[in-house]
Design an enzyme around this catalytic site. Structure first.
Site, short mmCIF file in Angstrom:
data_model
loop_
_atom_site.label_atom_id
_atom_site.label_comp_id
_atom_site.label_asym_id
_atom_site.label_seq_id
_atom_site.Cartn_x
_atom_site.Cartn_y
_atom_site.Cartn_z
N TYR A 125 -12.37 29.15 46.28
CA TYR A 125 -11.88 30.49 46.55
C TYR A 125 -12.14 31.34 45.29
CZ TYR A 125 -9.58 29.40 51.02
OH TYR A 125 -9.32 29.08 52.33
N GLN A 185 1.70 30.35 49.54
CA GLN A 185 0.43 30.15 48.84
C GLN A 185 -0.29 31.48 48.75
OE1 GLN A 185 -3.21 28.38 50.60
NE2 GLN A 185 -2.93 26.73 49.11
N ALA A 204 0.12 16.73 54.21
CA ALA A 204 -0.42 17.75 55.12
C ALA A 204 -0.66 17.15 56.50
CB ALA A 204 -1.69 18.34 54.55
N ARG A 205 -1.76 16.41 56.65
CA ARG A 205 -2.13 15.90 57.98
C ARG A 205 -1.05 15.01 58.59
NH1 ARG A 205 -7.90 13.54 56.31
NH2 ARG A 205 -6.71 13.25 54.40
#
Length: 391
Positions: free
Chosen positions: A170, A100, A345-346
């Protein structure tokens, strides 16, 4: 079966993945010297061994001031030997590796990095308690070019794909936001102007690597902030990216790391744990006003599907569905709805071998309880707090 088998091999640009399940980017907090460590390698080796088609290394900043904090990895020649060991370890388990790439922009903690945080417009960063400088045109050009350089370094390091970070406010995402971008030049105002950084960055990455590796982009659908970037504009940006041919797939996301971080995660808001992870006086600030910044949102499986459907209806570009993907039933829904890939993800923090277990028994349910207490662990090494730390 009228839809693709999520566990069967699939093409992503020039790449063939062994299945359609991606470990999404989760900041690991395992690079104290901004270089790869054995702990970071093991963090990605485990889900690779656990069956994912690809694991995404997060977060690989394209410039030193693009880190959110001092210890974060940034792409430079010194990082290549460690990155090569990392990609070799992932490949040895049969999975692909993605890096990433991005620039934190206004989310960067200037106090930690010692370098100026950059935003479209001068503003205040509640994380560092400092003013953020407005990026100059030279800054924008330098950061755009840095994405291309970082992508080439990813190729040299053995990565099979890169994911460009256009989410969470971002750098590039902050330019998309009408709330954060108050510029009066060619990078502000209309959506066409506000999307210029995103489109130019994707073009720079494509120009740098061609078809050597797959190129994904993580795109916000909704900042979760009044006056921010929202789904109507996200549809248009997705269409522009598709028309350019600069990316092979989009991973759809939401939320603002700067203004509303919990909007991405859903579930409990771990205010007490975040406060405990912070140094003073930030800790006191989180204790006093944390509930105003860390909002709790009800969790449900596939919680991004409703917004993502609108992107799906507007483009033919391959899409990755993120958010509450925890079991085979949810994966099959995503496939039936026309999404080519899913990202987790989690659930993989809790059980790195979850994909293998789902392959063995489609009735397998994730043990993740969405308490989100994993979130503050990024400051000490990302992990599920319900599982003892290895070693």
């Amino acid at each position: 079966m009228t839809h693709p088998d999520v566990l069967a091999p699939a093409k992503l640009g020039p790449l063939t993945l062994r299945n359609r399940i991606i470990k999404s980017a989760t900041f690991e907090g395992k690079t104290p010297n901004a270089l790869v460590t054995d702990e970071l390698i093991e963090f990605h080796r485990r889900p690779a061994a656990g069956g994912v088609g690809m694991s995404t290394v997060a977060y690989c900043a394209v410039a030193p001031e693009g880190r959110t904090e001092r210890g974060q990895l940034w792409m430079r020649p010194e990082a290549l030997p460690g990155l090569r060991r990392l990609t070799d370890a992932i490949h040895a388990e049969g999975a692909a590796a993605s890096a990433q790439l991005g620039h934190a922009g206004p989310v960067a903690n200037e106090k930690s990095t010692g370098l100026p945080a950059l935003a479209p417009s001068r503003s205040f960063n509640p994380l560092s308690m400092r003013m953020i400088r407005s990026a100059s045109k030279d800054d924008i050009e330098r950061i755009t070019e840095a994405h291309g350089t970082a992508a080439q370094l990813a190729v040299d390091s053995g990565f099979d794909a890169v994911e460009i970070h256009f989410g969470h406010n971002y750098f590039a995402s902050s330019f998309l936001s009408p709330k954060l971008n108050k510029r009066k030049d060619s990078f502000g105002g209309s959506l066409e102007n506000r999307a210029r950084v995103v489109l130019d960055t994707a073009r720079a990455v494509r120009a740098a690597v061609g078809d050597k590796i797959a190129i994904l982009a993580k795109l916000n659908m909704d900042d979760g902030v009044p006056g921010g970037f929202w789904i109507d504009e996200a549809i248009q940006v997705a269409q522009w990216l598709e028309a350019d041919g600069s990316v092979d797939a989009l991973e759809l996301t939401m939320g603002s790391s700067l203004l509303n971080p919990m909007y991405l995660f859903k579930g409990d808001a771990p205010v007490r744990e975040f406060a405990a992870a912070m140094p003073q006086p930030v800790r006191l600030g989180v204790q006093l006003v944390g509930k105003q910044m860390l909002h709790a949102y009800p969790y449900r499986d596939l919680f991004m599907l409703e917004q993502a459907r609108q992107i799906r209806a507007a483009v033919t570009l391959p899409l990755v569905l993120l958010g509450g993907v925890t079991d085979r039933a949810g994966m099959d829904i995503a496939m039936a709805e026309g999404f080519e890939f899913v990202a987790m993800a989690r659930a993989l923090l809790r059980e790195p071998d979850l994909v293998n277990r789902i392959a063995e028994d489609a009735r397998t349910k994730s043990l993740c309880i969405h308490c989100n207490k994993c979130m503050p662990t990024i400051f000490s090494g990302a992990r599920c707090v319900l599982v003892e730390r290895a070693g």
